[in-house]
Structures are given as structure tokens and as C-alpha cells.
Motif scaffolding. Structure first.
Motif, PDB file in Angstrom:
ATOM      1  N   MET A   1       0.840  -1.203   0.000  1.00 63.34           N
ATOM      2  CA  MET A   1       0.000   0.000   0.000  1.00 63.34           C
ATOM      3  C   MET A   1       0.864   1.238   0.000  1.00 63.34           C
ATOM      4  SD  MET A   1      -2.782  -1.334   2.762  1.00 63.34           S
ATOM      5  CE  MET A   1      -1.527  -2.254   3.644  1.00 63.34           C
ATOM      6  N   ASP A   2       0.468   2.253  -0.755  1.00 54.07           N
ATOM      7  CA  ASP A   2       1.245   3.474  -0.849  1.00 54.07           C
ATOM      8  C   ASP A   2       1.116   4.308   0.414  1.00 54.07           C
ATOM      9  OD1 ASP A   2       2.024   2.771  -3.394  1.00 54.07           O
ATOM     10  OD2 ASP A   2       0.317   3.775  -4.341  1.00 54.07           O
ATOM     11  N   GLU A   3      -0.101   4.346   1.022  1.00 56.36           N
ATOM     12  CA  GLU A   3      -0.320   5.140   2.219  1.00 56.36           C
ATOM     13  C   GLU A   3       0.073   4.350   3.455  1.00 56.36           C
ATOM     14  OE1 GLU A   3      -4.368   6.288   2.150  1.00 56.36           O
ATOM     15  OE2 GLU A   3      -4.176   7.534   0.367  1.00 56.36           O
ATOM     16  N   THR A   4       0.187   5.091   4.572  1.00 54.34           N
ATOM     17  CA  THR A   4       0.527   4.444   5.841  1.00 54.34           C
ATOM     18  C   THR A   4      -0.578   3.476   6.230  1.00 54.34           C
ATOM     19  OG1 THR A   4       1.706   6.427   6.557  1.00 54.34           O
ATOM     20  CG2 THR A   4       1.073   4.848   8.258  1.00 54.34           C
ATOM     21  N   PRO A   5      -0.247   2.226   6.520  1.00 57.16           N
ATOM     22  CA  PRO A   5      -1.264   1.253   6.916  1.00 57.16           C
ATOM     23  C   PRO A   5      -1.995   1.697   8.177  1.00 57.16           C
ATOM     24  CG  PRO A   5       0.780   0.141   6.361  1.00 57.16           C
ATOM     25  CD  PRO A   5       1.085   1.604   6.399  1.00 57.16           C
ATOM     26  N   LYS A   6      -3.304   1.508   8.186  1.00 53.40           N
ATOM     27  CA  LYS A   6      -4.132   1.916   9.326  1.00 53.40           C
ATOM     28  C   LYS A   6      -4.596   0.690  10.105  1.00 53.40           C
ATOM     29  CE  LYS A   6      -5.862   6.051   6.954  1.00 53.40           C
ATOM     30  NZ  LYS A   6      -7.074   6.760   6.492  1.00 53.40           N
ATOM     31  N   ILE A   7      -4.391   0.748  11.416  1.00 48.51           N
ATOM     32  CA  ILE A   7      -4.739  -0.387  12.273  1.00 48.51           C
ATOM     33  C   ILE A   7      -5.683   0.075  13.370  1.00 48.51           C
ATOM     34  CG2 ILE A   7      -3.843  -2.158  13.836  1.00 48.51           C
ATOM     35  CD1 ILE A   7      -1.181  -1.969  12.333  1.00 48.51           C
ATOM     36  N   LEU A   8      -6.797  -0.610  13.518  1.00 47.63           N
ATOM     37  CA  LEU A   8      -7.776  -0.330  14.562  1.00 47.63           C
ATOM     38  C   LEU A   8      -7.751  -1.463  15.576  1.00 47.63           C
ATOM     39  CD1 LEU A   8     -10.177   1.308  15.686  1.00 47.63           C
ATOM     40  CD2 LEU A   8     -11.669   0.010  14.135  1.00 47.63           C
ATOM     41  N   ILE A   9      -7.595  -1.108  16.877  1.00 47.93           N
ATOM     42  CA  ILE A   9      -7.549  -2.104  17.947  1.00 47.93           C
ATOM     43  C   ILE A   9      -8.761  -1.895  18.847  1.00 47.93           C
ATOM     44  CG2 ILE A   9      -6.236  -3.007  19.901  1.00 47.93           C
ATOM     45  CD1 ILE A   9      -3.722  -1.754  18.476  1.00 47.93           C
ATOM     46  N   ARG A  26       7.472   0.999  16.535  1.00 49.48           N
ATOM     47  CA  ARG A  26       8.668   1.095  15.699  1.00 49.48           C
ATOM     48  C   ARG A  26       8.339   1.085  14.205  1.00 49.48           C
ATOM     49  NH1 ARG A  26      11.949  -4.478  16.591  1.00 49.48           N
ATOM     50  NH2 ARG A  26      11.662  -3.877  18.778  1.00 49.48           N
ATOM     51  N   ASN A  27       7.131   0.644  13.849  1.00 48.27           N
ATOM     52  CA  ASN A  27       6.719   0.602  12.442  1.00 48.27           C
ATOM     53  C   ASN A  27       5.932   1.857  12.079  1.00 48.27           C
ATOM     54  OD1 ASN A  27       6.508  -2.463  13.546  1.00 48.27           O
ATOM     55  ND2 ASN A  27       7.310  -2.421  11.452  1.00 48.27           N
ATOM     56  N   ASP A  28       5.873   2.114  10.798  1.00 53.07           N
ATOM     57  CA  ASP A  28       5.159   3.287  10.318  1.00 53.07           C
ATOM     58  C   ASP A  28       3.687   2.946  10.135  1.00 53.07           C
ATOM     59  OD1 ASP A  28       4.576   5.777   9.346  1.00 53.07           O
ATOM     60  OD2 ASP A  28       5.253   5.364   7.303  1.00 53.07           O
ATOM     61  N   TYR A  29       2.975   2.841  11.262  1.00 45.58           N
ATOM     62  CA  TYR A  29       1.556   2.523  11.248  1.00 45.58           C
ATOM     63  C   TYR A  29       0.755   3.685  11.834  1.00 45.58           C
ATOM     64  CZ  TYR A  29       3.102  -2.372  10.690  1.00 45.58           C
ATOM     65  OH  TYR A  29       3.689  -3.525  10.259  1.00 45.58           O
ATOM     66  N   PRO A  49      -9.876   1.588   8.404  1.00 39.71           N
ATOM     67  CA  PRO A  49      -8.674   0.789   8.694  1.00 39.71           C
ATOM     68  C   PRO A  49      -8.397  -0.274   7.631  1.00 39.71           C
ATOM     69  CG  PRO A  49     -10.508  -0.003   9.999  1.00 39.71           C
ATOM     70  CD  PRO A  49     -10.999   1.242   9.288  1.00 39.71           C
ATOM     71  N   ASP A  50      -7.135  -0.649   7.549  1.00 38.05           N
ATOM     72  CA  ASP A  50      -6.751  -1.787   6.720  1.00 38.05           C
ATOM     73  C   ASP A  50      -6.846  -3.082   7.517  1.00 38.05           C
ATOM     74  OD1 ASP A  50      -5.744  -0.379   4.265  1.00 38.05           O
ATOM     75  OD2 ASP A  50      -4.456   0.561   5.762  1.00 38.05           O
ATOM     76  N   LEU A  51      -6.597  -2.964   8.835  1.00 34.93           N
ATOM     77  CA  LEU A  51      -6.556  -4.131   9.723  1.00 34.93           C
ATOM     78  C   LEU A  51      -7.261  -3.770  11.020  1.00 34.93           C
ATOM     79  CD1 LEU A  51      -5.473  -6.857  10.893  1.00 34.93           C
ATOM     80  CD2 LEU A  51      -3.307  -5.669  11.323  1.00 34.93           C
ATOM     81  N   ALA A  52      -8.104  -4.687  11.512  1.00 37.46           N
ATOM     82  CA  ALA A  52      -8.797  -4.472  12.776  1.00 37.46           C
ATOM     83  C   ALA A  52      -8.564  -5.664  13.700  1.00 37.46           C
ATOM     84  CB  ALA A  52     -10.286  -4.259  12.553  1.00 37.46           C
ATOM     85  N   PHE A  53      -8.024  -5.388  14.890  1.00 34.00           N
ATOM     86  CA  PHE A  53      -7.927  -6.395  15.946  1.00 34.00           C
ATOM     87  C   PHE A  53      -9.168  -6.257  16.807  1.00 34.00           C
ATOM     88  CE2 PHE A  53      -3.442  -5.895  14.849  1.00 34.00           C
ATOM     89  CZ  PHE A  53      -2.992  -7.219  14.852  1.00 34.00           C
ATOM     90  N   VAL A  54      -9.899  -7.350  17.012  1.00 34.66           N
ATOM     91  CA  VAL A  54     -11.168  -7.297  17.743  1.00 34.66           C
ATOM     92  C   VAL A  54     -11.169  -8.338  18.859  1.00 34.66           C
ATOM     93  CG1 VAL A  54     -13.673  -7.481  17.579  1.00 34.66           C
ATOM     94  CG2 VAL A  54     -12.367  -6.546  15.658  1.00 34.66           C
ATOM     95  N   ASP A  55     -11.394  -7.855  20.084  1.00 34.70           N
ATOM     96  CA  ASP A  55     -11.515  -8.761  21.235  1.00 34.70           C
ATOM     97  C   ASP A  55     -12.902  -9.386  21.218  1.00 34.70           C
ATOM     98  OD1 ASP A  55     -11.170 -10.090  23.603  1.00 34.70           O
ATOM     99  OD2 ASP A  55     -11.536  -8.332  24.864  1.00 34.70           O
ATOM    100  N   LEU A  56     -12.964 -10.684  21.408  1.00 38.97           N
ATOM    101  CA  LEU A  56     -14.259 -11.360  21.387  1.00 38.97           C
ATOM    102  C   LEU A  56     -15.055 -11.125  22.664  1.00 38.97           C
ATOM    103  CD1 LEU A  56     -13.637 -14.842  19.702  1.00 38.97           C
ATOM    104  CD2 LEU A  56     -14.736 -12.821  18.740  1.00 38.97           C
ATOM    105  N   LYS A  57     -14.361 -10.981  23.799  1.00 38.00           N
ATOM    106  CA  LYS A  57     -15.030 -10.836  25.091  1.00 38.00           C
ATOM    107  C   LYS A  57     -15.007  -9.376  25.525  1.00 38.00           C
ATOM    108  CE  LYS A  57     -16.057 -15.161  26.153  1.00 38.00           C
ATOM    109  NZ  LYS A  57     -17.426 -15.610  26.505  1.00 38.00           N
ATOM    110  N   ARG A 123      -4.291  -7.747   3.120  1.00 34.69           N
ATOM    111  CA  ARG A 123      -5.092  -6.588   2.724  1.00 34.69           C
ATOM    112  C   ARG A 123      -4.564  -6.002   1.409  1.00 34.69           C
ATOM    113  NH1 ARG A 123      -9.524  -2.974   2.809  1.00 34.69           N
ATOM    114  NH2 ARG A 123      -8.784  -0.846   3.025  1.00 34.69           N
ATOM    115  N   LYS A 124      -3.253  -5.885   1.302  1.00 31.56           N
ATOM    116  CA  LYS A 124      -2.637  -5.343   0.083  1.00 31.56           C
ATOM    117  C   LYS A 124      -2.998  -6.211  -1.110  1.00 31.56           C
ATOM    118  CE  LYS A 124       1.850  -4.154  -1.940  1.00 31.56           C
ATOM    119  NZ  LYS A 124       3.327  -4.133  -1.737  1.00 31.56           N
ATOM    120  N   PHE A 125      -2.930  -7.520  -0.928  1.00 32.00           N
ATOM    121  CA  PHE A 125      -3.268  -8.434  -2.021  1.00 32.00           C
ATOM    122  C   PHE A 125      -4.726  -8.288  -2.419  1.00 32.00           C
ATOM    123  CE2 PHE A 125      -4.893 -12.611  -3.393  1.00 32.00           C
ATOM    124  CZ  PHE A 125      -4.093 -12.806  -4.517  1.00 32.00           C
ATOM    125  N   ALA A 126      -5.625  -8.143  -1.424  1.00 30.39           N
ATOM    126  CA  ALA A 126      -7.057  -8.001  -1.724  1.00 30.39           C
ATOM    127  C   ALA A 126      -7.320  -6.732  -2.522  1.00 30.39           C
ATOM    128  CB  ALA A 126      -7.857  -7.983  -0.422  1.00 30.39           C
TER     129      ALA A 126
END
Length: 365
Positions: A1-9, A26-29, A49-57, A123-126
Motif C-alpha cells: 500500500m502506498d499510504e501508511t497502513p491503518k490499524i484499529l484495535i 517502531r513501524n510506520d503505522y 482501517p486496513d486491519l482491525a484487531f477485535v476482542d471477542l469478550k 489486505r494489500k493483495f485483496a
């Protein structure tokens, strides 16, 4: 991805959210966090976001509902489930419903970094796949316009003038000159026919044939398709044998396009058979479907060609001297059969022939 990857926690434990931020710092996120599902879903549209971490509980809206809403909003967003060891089974269920992976608590920094890297690559591949599909559709549209206006029109004019010229000069040309002119007319005719085939492949909405569906006799469709291939078969001294039971039930479809699909397969069987070869067309009822099988003992198809055989403009390596392929007949056939809620498959061995099988659902009474 050209833009900074976006991560939602999205996790109700502050220590988990803070740990993720520190590990990934340390990463450019670009990272945003949410303490519950409601806040996480509010951030979804704003943050993209490109990636979302989701807690089940989590209290309130469940992690499963959050995942469902994320996938409904944008199925290309990669989701990773955060779970305790006691809920690993739930994490597996989430993966079955579309989540990419799960991250068990407690997790190590390396585990988080690795799963983040893999998820962002997914995500990049998709996104690249979607972009390629769009590009293919644009090329299809541009190709149709270019072929129609830049090639078909001038060739049509040349063809018309050649016929007029042949009539004007009929008494002035020698037999040899007339033969040369005839061959020229034939070549121009072949080019126009090829261009029309290309245009049909890239511009016709095959799905519209559903508007004309009615009960169709497969025996009749096969008879017409075989008739289309007979002239070529006679020139090559090939017998086309048919075996169709009288009790074969009808299918719901459009006879014209079904004839075209079967004729494409039968014509190819003749085309890629050697002189005095054999071609058989059989039909039978099996498991609520009508199966139409076209078999030849011709040149066969290379193993590496089989996965791409039904793609547009794919010509493969199998050749017979004097025969040409446009690379669109099988692609059109596949679309026609799929528009009839059917499927088509092929078995082949190089040098030993091929067998194509069309599956069509029987007309429900």
C-alpha cells in the motif's frame, strides 16, 4: 500500500491496547484504539482501517457482532480476533465467518508483529486484486470501442469495395488474378469474422439471456450444434457420434445460446482432431442435472493450459496445422453455461484427446 497502513484495535482492556501501540510503535503505522465495540464501529467509517484487531469478550456489543458489521461494511478489511485461551474455539468460529487469524492472550511482541505483517500483506493483495479486476473491465470496454471503430469499420469498407471491384473487373481479370482477389476477399472476411467474435466476447451481457428462458430440449440443442460442426467434420473425414436417451428431461434455458455453447465445444473437438478422428456427443441424466459430454481423440490439452482454458483470449499450446483459435469461444461457452446455473469442466491428456462435460440443472416441474 502506498499510504501508511491503518490499524484499529478494539479491546476493553487498556493494558492490551497500550501494549499493542508500544509493540507496533517502531513501524510506520497509523493506529487508533477503541475500548468497546460501539466506539470501534463509530471509528470504522471515519478511520477506514486496513486491519482491525477485535476482542471477542467485551461488555456491550459482542466481538462477533463487531466482526460481522466490519465485514458487511468492507469485506477487504482484514480482521484478527484477540482471545483468551479459554475462548480459542470461539476464535476458530470467527475465522470460519471471515476473520483472517486470531491472537491469543497473552501474546508476545513477535507474535503481534508477525500477524500484523501477514494481515497487512493480505489486505494489500485483496486491494490489488480488486484494482486488477477494475482495470480488466476498463480494458474490456476500451478494447470493444477500439476494435469496433478502429478495425471493424475500415475493414468493412475494404470488404465492400473489394466485392464491388471484383464485379467491375470481372471481365478484365485473368483467372489467376480472380483467384488472388478471391483469396483476398476470404482473408478480409476471416478478419471481420474474428473481430465480431472478439466483440461478442467483450461486450455482450450474457446474463441477459435469462430473460428468454423457457423449457429446452437438450436433444434438439445437441442436434443443431452437431449440424453446425458437420461441414468441417466432413472435410476432415470425422464422424460425430451422438447418444441421447429419449427420456432425457428438458432444462430451463435459452435454446439459441445453449446451441452456441454446445457448438463451440463440438466445433473445437472437430478442429483439434486429426484427419479421420472420432468425436462423440453424449447426454445423460444424473443427480438432478443433465450432463452433456463431448469427447475427441485429438491433440489434447497441455496440463499447464487447463486452469486458464476458459479465460478470455487464452489460446494455449495445443495446435493442429491449419487451424486457428480466437481464444474466446470457450470463455463465451463458460459464461453461457453459468448463466444457466450450470458448470463446465474438462479432462484432457496431451496427444490423447479431451473430454468436456457440461452440467445443466433439470427443469423443475
Amino acid at each position: 500500500m502506498d499510504e501508511t497502513p491503518k490499524i484499529l484495535i478494539i479491546d476493553d482492556e487498556e493494558i492490551v491496547r497500550d501494549s499493542c501501540i508500544q509493540i507496533l510503535a517502531r513501524n510506520d503505522y497509523d493506529i487508533k484504539t477503541a475500548e468497546n465495540g460501539h466506539i470501534g464501529l463509530e471509528l470504522l467509517e471515519e478511520f477506514q482501517p486496513d486491519l482491525a484487531f477485535v476482542d471477542l469478550k467485551m461488555p456491550g456489543i459482542s466481538g462477533f457482532e463487531v466482526l460481522e458489521k466490519i465485514h458487511a461494511y468492507d469485506p477487504t478489511i482484514v480482521t484478527v480476533v484477540i482471545t483468551g485461551f479459554a475462548t480459542v474455539d470461539s476464535a476458530v468460529d470467527a475465522m470460519k465467518k471471515g476473520s483472517y487469524d486470531f491472537l491469543p492472550k497473552p501474546f508476545t511482541p513477535d507474535q503481534l508483529r508477525l500477524i500484523t505483517q501477514r494481515s497487512l500483506e493480505r489486505r494489500k493483495f485483496a486491494l490489488e486484486t480488486i484494482a486488477l479486476r477494475r482495470e480488466k473491465e476498463m480494458l474490456r470496454e476500451h478494447f470493444a470501442a477500439i476494435v469496433s471503430h478502429e478495425l471493424k469499420s475500415p475493414l468493412g469498407a475494404v470488404q465492400t469495395n473489394l466485392y464491388a471491384l471484383a464485379g467491375d473487373l470481372d471481365e478484365k481479370l485473368s483467372d489467376e488474378q480472380k483467384e488472388k482477389l478471391k483469396r483476398l476477399q476470404g482473408r478480409i472476411g476471416d478478419l471481420v469474422k474474428l473481430i465480431n467474435t472478439w466483440l461478442r466476447a467483450v461486450s455482450v451481457d450474457i446474463s441477459s439471456i435469462r430473460d428468454n428462458f423457457e423449457p429446452v430440449s437438450i436433444a434438439t440443442a445437441i442436434a443443431k450444434a452437431v449440424e453446425n460442426a458437420q461441414q468441417h467434420a466432413i472435410r476432415k473425414a470425422i464422424d460425430i457420434e451422438t447418444s441421447i436417451p429419449e427420456s432425457l428431461p428438458p432444462v430451463n434455458g435459452d435454446e439459441g445460446t445453449l446451441v452456441e455453447a454446445i457448438a463451440n465445444i463440438t466445433g473445437n473437438a472437430v478442429k483439434y482432431s486429426r484427419i479421420e478422428g472420432n468425436v462423440s456427443v453424449n447426454a445423460r441424466e444424473e443427480g438432478g442435472n443433465v450432463l452433456i459430454t463431448v469427447t475427441d481423440n485429438g491433440v489434447g490439452i497441455a496440463k499447464e493450459d487447463l486452469p486458464n482454458l476458459f479465460q478470455d483470449f487464452y489460446v494455449g499450446k495445443s495446435k493442429v496445422e491449419g487451424e486457428r483459435r480466437s481464444g474466446v469461444g470457450l470463455a463465451i461457452t463458460r459464461r453461457i453455461i453459468e448463466a444457466h446455473d450450470g458448470s463446465i469442466s474438462v479432462e484432457s491428456e496431451l496427444g490423447k484427446g479431451s473430454s468436456f462435460t457440461i452440467h445443466l440443472p433439470i427443469l423443475e416441474k
